[in-house]
Design an enzyme around this catalytic site. Structure first.
Site, PDB file in Angstrom:
ATOM      1  CG  ASP A   1      35.514  28.593  -5.380  1.00 33.62           C
ATOM      2  OD1 ASP A   1      36.278  29.587  -5.180  1.00 33.62           O
ATOM      3  OD2 ASP A   1      35.227  27.412  -4.540  1.00 33.62           O
TER       4      ASP A   1
ATOM      5  CB  SER B   1      35.706  26.137  -7.980  1.00 27.86           C
ATOM      6  OG  SER B   1      35.857  25.482  -6.360  1.00 27.86           O
TER       7      SER B   1
ATOM      8  NE  ARG C   1      37.616  26.192  -3.245  1.00 26.49           N
ATOM      9  CZ  ARG C   1      38.456  25.003  -3.070  1.00 26.49           C
ATOM     10  NH1 ARG C   1      39.056  24.443  -2.901  1.00 26.49           N
ATOM     11  NH2 ARG C   1      39.133  26.080  -4.667  1.00 26.49           N
TER      12      ARG C   1
ATOM     13  CD  GLN D   1      28.627  24.705  -4.062  1.00 20.02           C
ATOM     14  OE1 GLN D   1      27.700  24.728  -4.891  1.00 20.02           O
ATOM     15  NE2 GLN D   1      29.209  24.323  -3.422  1.00 20.02           N
TER      16      GLN D   1
ATOM     17  CE1 TYR E   1      41.798  25.801  -0.897  1.00 19.55           C
ATOM     18  CE2 TYR E   1      40.234  26.653   0.679  1.00 19.55           C
ATOM     19  CZ  TYR E   1      40.598  26.695  -0.207  1.00 19.55           C
ATOM     20  OH  TYR E   1      39.918  27.613  -0.931  1.00 19.55           O
TER      21      TYR E   1
END
Length: 376
Positions: A130, A133, A122, A127, A230
């Protein structure tokens, strides 16, 4: 370069790892794209939609992948099918490596270079790749709709000539991507929203969306987040304090949506049996962590159950319940991952790249990821 998109075979999986949009992009990169027959039907993408943008349709898995240099999938090949791929093929998929270690070994034995998309770091540069996400965002949205579907009252305050209806009180437990989207969706529907997380840094995010933040703040919360963003496993002492606060708050709520996951470990139990019994009849719990053991002690994977008048929703694979949009986003994640490694019409994987290094599971006949081999 040949690239194959396979049909998913696991229970409750309706997504597909490509879309007509991404097939066009892959073709422009120089790939000859083959899609296994029926791969997109459950996501409202018939074979003809892929054929219209230049993809070939293969009648079965073996035909689709036997010559493929790259294989795109949502949940990956099964261990028994790994030998159907040619040696050195690159597999991009979510693989559940911590739990399915035998499958990872099967990939290694077959000579497959397997990439676990959920291991993509991350960082800012990654991004767009991902998948956690992109899929969690949809799961958070759908969780609120699933709650609304079984909740016997309305969400917003309604003022009528016959009287005023109070707004629903919704609590989001776990403020990651799914939790934030759940907050935003519940607010849009007119609910009063509160949220909790062990990471104090999420307080500002919750409040920016109009929610009330609820948590035990002490010295331990300052280190409650990993470098990857996380939540960490908290001490028994912290868990006890947090449980007491949540129990008091939960009893006043109409709906609770739980989203807390810890990579590589069972989901933490946030709602105990006693807490469920303390909730008002007609209340609803949606457990997005049910496939990892569940955040609610009484949730059951793949089932909607009722306990003491409280409905507990435990749908599996929630992103797949929005298969068309989830597929489109996942497919873009895969394209963004592969694009930097295509140069002058040839696939040239940069194994020194941080993103590849952290997400690559198998290479040259071995499991190479340090998170699985004990290297980190």
């Amino acid at each position: 370069m040949k690239l194959a998109v396979i049909r998913e075979r696991r229970e409750a999986e309706k997504r597909v790892a490509a879309s007509p949009e991404t097939v066009k992009k892959l073709t422009a990169l120089g790939f000859a794209v083959t899609v296994e027959a029926g791969a997109g039907i459950a996501a409202s993408l018939p074979d003809s939609a892929f054929e219209a943008v230049g993809a070939k349709i293969a009648p079965d898995l073996k035909t689709a992948i036997k010559e493929a240099d790259v294989i795109f999938s949502i949940q990956g090949l099964e261990a028994a099918d790994a030998k159907l791929a040619k040696k050195g093929a690159l597999l991009l998929s979510s693989l559940n490596p911590f739990i399915e270690k035998d499958r990872m070994q099967a990939f290694a034995d077959a000579g497959i270079m397997a990439v676990a998309m959920e291991f993509v770091p991350r960082i800012t540069r990654a991004q767009s790749m991902d998948v956690l996400s992109s899929q969690s965002n949809l799961a958070g949205y759908k969780a609120v709709l699933d709650a609304a579907a079984v909740y016997g009252r309305g969400f917003p305050m309604m003022m009528t000539a016959a009287g005023t209806i109070a707004p629903a009180k919704v609590m989001i437990m776990g403020v990651g991507v799914a939790g934030l989207q759940a907050i935003a969706t519940a607010k849009r529907l007119g609910a009063i929203v509160s949220a909790t997380d062990v990471r104090a840094a999420t307080k500002e995010q919750v409040e920016s969306l109009g929610g009330k933040f609820v948590m035990v703040e002490d010295e331990e919360t300052a280190a409650a987040e990993t470098a990857g963003g996380y939540a960490k496993e908290m001490s028994p002492e912290y868990k006890a304090k947090q449980a007491k606060l949540i129990a008091e708050t939960l009893a006043k709520q109409d709906i609770a949506i739980t989203t807390a996951l810890i990579p590589g470990r069972p989901a933490p139990v946030l709602i105990t049996e006693e807490m469920v019994k303390s909730m008002k009849p007609g209340s609803v719990i949606v457990d997005l962590a049910v496939e990892a053991g569940g955040n609610c002690a009484l949730s059951k994977a793949g089932e909607v159950v009722e306990v003491n008048g409280v409905t507990i929703v435990g749908h599996k694979n929630v992103p797949s319940r929005l298969a068309s949009d989830a597929s489109a986003l996942y497919a873009r994640n895969l394209v963004h991952y592969i694009t930097p490694h295509v140069k002058e019409g040839a696939l040239q994987i940069d194994f020194e790249d941080e993103i590849v290094r952290e997400s690559l599971i198998t290479k040259d006949g071995a499991i190479v990821n340090p998170r699985l081999t004990g290297g980190q």
